[in-house]
Design a protein around this motif. Structure first.
Motif, PDB file in Angstrom:
ATOM      1  N   GLN A  40       0.831  -1.198   0.000  1.00  0.00           N
ATOM      2  CA  GLN A  40       0.000   0.000   0.000  1.00  0.00           C
ATOM      3  C   GLN A  40       0.871   1.256   0.000  1.00  0.00           C
ATOM      4  O   GLN A  40       0.614   2.222  -0.725  1.00  0.00           O
ATOM      5  CB  GLN A  40      -0.920   0.002   1.218  1.00  0.00           C
ATOM      6  CG  GLN A  40      -2.016  -1.047   1.187  1.00  0.00           C
ATOM      7  CD  GLN A  40      -3.140  -0.694   0.242  1.00  0.00           C
ATOM      8  OE1 GLN A  40      -3.733   0.370   0.341  1.00  0.00           O
ATOM      9  NE2 GLN A  40      -3.437  -1.576  -0.699  1.00  0.00           N
ATOM     10  N   GLN A  46      -4.511   3.615  -0.945  1.00  0.00           N
ATOM     11  CA  GLN A  46      -5.064   4.233   0.254  1.00  0.00           C
ATOM     12  C   GLN A  46      -5.846   3.267   1.145  1.00  0.00           C
ATOM     13  O   GLN A  46      -6.594   3.681   2.017  1.00  0.00           O
ATOM     14  CB  GLN A  46      -5.970   5.406  -0.154  1.00  0.00           C
ATOM     15  CG  GLN A  46      -5.231   6.537  -0.857  1.00  0.00           C
ATOM     16  CD  GLN A  46      -4.168   7.157   0.041  1.00  0.00           C
ATOM     17  OE1 GLN A  46      -4.495   7.729   1.077  1.00  0.00           O
ATOM     18  NE2 GLN A  46      -2.908   7.027  -0.327  1.00  0.00           N
ATOM     19  N   GLU A  48      -8.439   1.425   0.728  1.00  0.00           N
ATOM     20  CA  GLU A  48      -9.894   1.647   0.699  1.00  0.00           C
ATOM     21  C   GLU A  48     -10.672   0.374   0.360  1.00  0.00           C
ATOM     22  O   GLU A  48     -11.903   0.381   0.419  1.00  0.00           O
ATOM     23  CB  GLU A  48     -10.237   2.730  -0.324  1.00  0.00           C
ATOM     24  CG  GLU A  48      -9.716   4.118   0.040  1.00  0.00           C
ATOM     25  CD  GLU A  48     -10.119   5.167  -0.976  1.00  0.00           C
ATOM     26  OE1 GLU A  48     -10.787   4.810  -1.977  1.00  0.00           O
ATOM     27  OE2 GLU A  48      -9.769   6.346  -0.788  1.00  0.00           O
ATOM     28  N   GLU A 157      -6.747   5.303  -6.740  1.00  0.00           N
ATOM     29  CA  GLU A 157      -7.882   4.529  -6.263  1.00  0.00           C
ATOM     30  C   GLU A 157      -9.101   4.767  -7.177  1.00  0.00           C
ATOM     31  O   GLU A 157      -9.319   5.879  -7.677  1.00  0.00           O
ATOM     32  CB  GLU A 157      -8.260   4.957  -4.837  1.00  0.00           C
ATOM     33  CG  GLU A 157      -7.196   4.654  -3.795  1.00  0.00           C
ATOM     34  CD  GLU A 157      -7.223   3.195  -3.358  1.00  0.00           C
ATOM     35  OE1 GLU A 157      -8.037   2.419  -3.880  1.00  0.00           O
ATOM     36  OE2 GLU A 157      -6.417   2.848  -2.481  1.00  0.00           O
ATOM     37  N   PRO A 193      -3.059  11.362  -2.981  1.00  0.00           N
ATOM     38  CA  PRO A 193      -2.402  11.891  -1.782  1.00  0.00           C
ATOM     39  C   PRO A 193      -1.356  12.946  -2.103  1.00  0.00           C
ATOM     40  O   PRO A 193      -0.918  13.680  -1.221  1.00  0.00           O
ATOM     41  CB  PRO A 193      -1.759  10.644  -1.148  1.00  0.00           C
ATOM     42  CG  PRO A 193      -1.632   9.662  -2.254  1.00  0.00           C
ATOM     43  CD  PRO A 193      -2.794   9.915  -3.159  1.00  0.00           C
ATOM     44  N   ARG A 218       1.845   5.107   8.250  1.00  0.00           N
ATOM     45  CA  ARG A 218       0.825   4.480   7.409  1.00  0.00           C
ATOM     46  C   ARG A 218       0.394   3.138   7.992  1.00  0.00           C
ATOM     47  O   ARG A 218      -0.785   2.790   7.952  1.00  0.00           O
ATOM     48  CB  ARG A 218       1.356   4.314   5.981  1.00  0.00           C
ATOM     49  CG  ARG A 218       1.407   5.637   5.219  1.00  0.00           C
ATOM     50  CD  ARG A 218       1.984   5.447   3.837  1.00  0.00           C
ATOM     51  NE  ARG A 218       1.202   4.532   3.031  1.00  0.00           N
ATOM     52  CZ  ARG A 218       0.142   4.875   2.308  1.00  0.00           C
ATOM     53  NH1 ARG A 218      -0.282   6.133   2.318  1.00  0.00           N
ATOM     54  NH2 ARG A 218      -0.491   3.994   1.572  1.00  0.00           N
ATOM     55  N   LEU A 227      -7.037   4.561   7.187  1.00  0.00           N
ATOM     56  CA  LEU A 227      -6.371   5.006   5.975  1.00  0.00           C
ATOM     57  C   LEU A 227      -7.103   4.479   4.757  1.00  0.00           C
ATOM     58  O   LEU A 227      -7.424   3.301   4.707  1.00  0.00           O
ATOM     59  CB  LEU A 227      -4.909   4.510   5.959  1.00  0.00           C
ATOM     60  CG  LEU A 227      -4.075   4.943   4.757  1.00  0.00           C
ATOM     61  CD1 LEU A 227      -3.919   6.455   4.722  1.00  0.00           C
ATOM     62  CD2 LEU A 227      -2.715   4.280   4.790  1.00  0.00           C
TER      63      LEU A 227
END
Length: 227
Positions: A40, A46, A48, A157, A193, A218, A227
């Protein structure tokens, strides 16, 4: 004191112009949850979406045994799993359990002495498939992810898979962008980001990814699910 480390190359399959990949060193004692966090981090994903590690091990007759390593708190067993398939928890399985010759699960991912192919799928909708290759076993004084090589900018993403990502690259490359291309750029800057510094033709630098403390931050966020 130096610790044992693995050097992995992770290729984003079906990516092209250029092939997107990251090469990094990581402690052998880390878990697959931390390998997930490392991937990641180096691809600027991210976290997700769901993910899974799989090993494909040929067992004869054109049949593969599949060993899945995943967050078992987030994912249940798949009804389509075969009788020879194995599901393990990424929070407890260490990298050395797989890649060390005497590792706890090494025998489960090998066939006739050959290690099965290792893959990491992220976002089952966009289906970003990564191939993980162990390049070398080494020692290091660095006790976190150490990025060694970077090729290409990873997709954003929710960019709708390879075709969507190629479309976004064209939107940025267009010297005379129309409203659709301009809107695609604007949305990309909101999502990335990197903000307004994002460009699909510009990969992050090794120095940026190796910024002190960035991976630890992170990983803490991933463990907390924020995150």
């Amino acid at each position: 004191m130096p610790i044992r480390t693995y050097i992995f190359k992770v290729d984003l399959l079906e990516s092209r112009d250029p092939q997107i990949s990251r090469t990094f060193s990581i402690p052998a004692s880390w878990t697959f949850q931390k390998l997930h966090a490392a991937i990641q981090h180096v691809f600027l994903w991210q976290n997700e979406h769901l993910h899974v590690f799989t090993f494909q091990i040929p067992i004869g007759g054109g049949i593969n045994k599949v060993v899945s390593i995943q967050d078992t708190d987030m994912m249940g067993r798949d009804d389509e799993e075969g009788p020879n398939d194995i599901v393990l928890d990424e929070k407890t399985v260490k990298l050395k359990d797989i890649w060390d010759d005497n590792g706890r699960y090494h025998g489960d991912v090998t066939s006739y002495g050959t290690l099965g192919g290792c893959f990491y799928e992220y976002d089952f909708g966009d289906a970003w498939e990564h191939e993980i290759t162990l390049l070398a076993v080494s020692t290091s004084n660095v006790r976190e992810v150490s990025v060694l090589e970077v090729s290409g900018c990873a997709p954003l993403e929710n960019s709708h898979g390879v075709l969507g990502w190629e479309g976004l690259k064209r939107a940025f490359a267009d010297p005379n962008p129309d409203d659709v291309s301009l809107e695609a750029r604007r949305l990309s800057w909101l999502v990335s980001p990197l903000g307004g510094a994002f460009h699909p033709a510009v990969a992050p630098t090794i120095e940026q990814l190796n910024a002190p403390g960035l991976f630890d931050k992170r990983f803490r966020q991933i463990r907390k699910g924020i995150l």
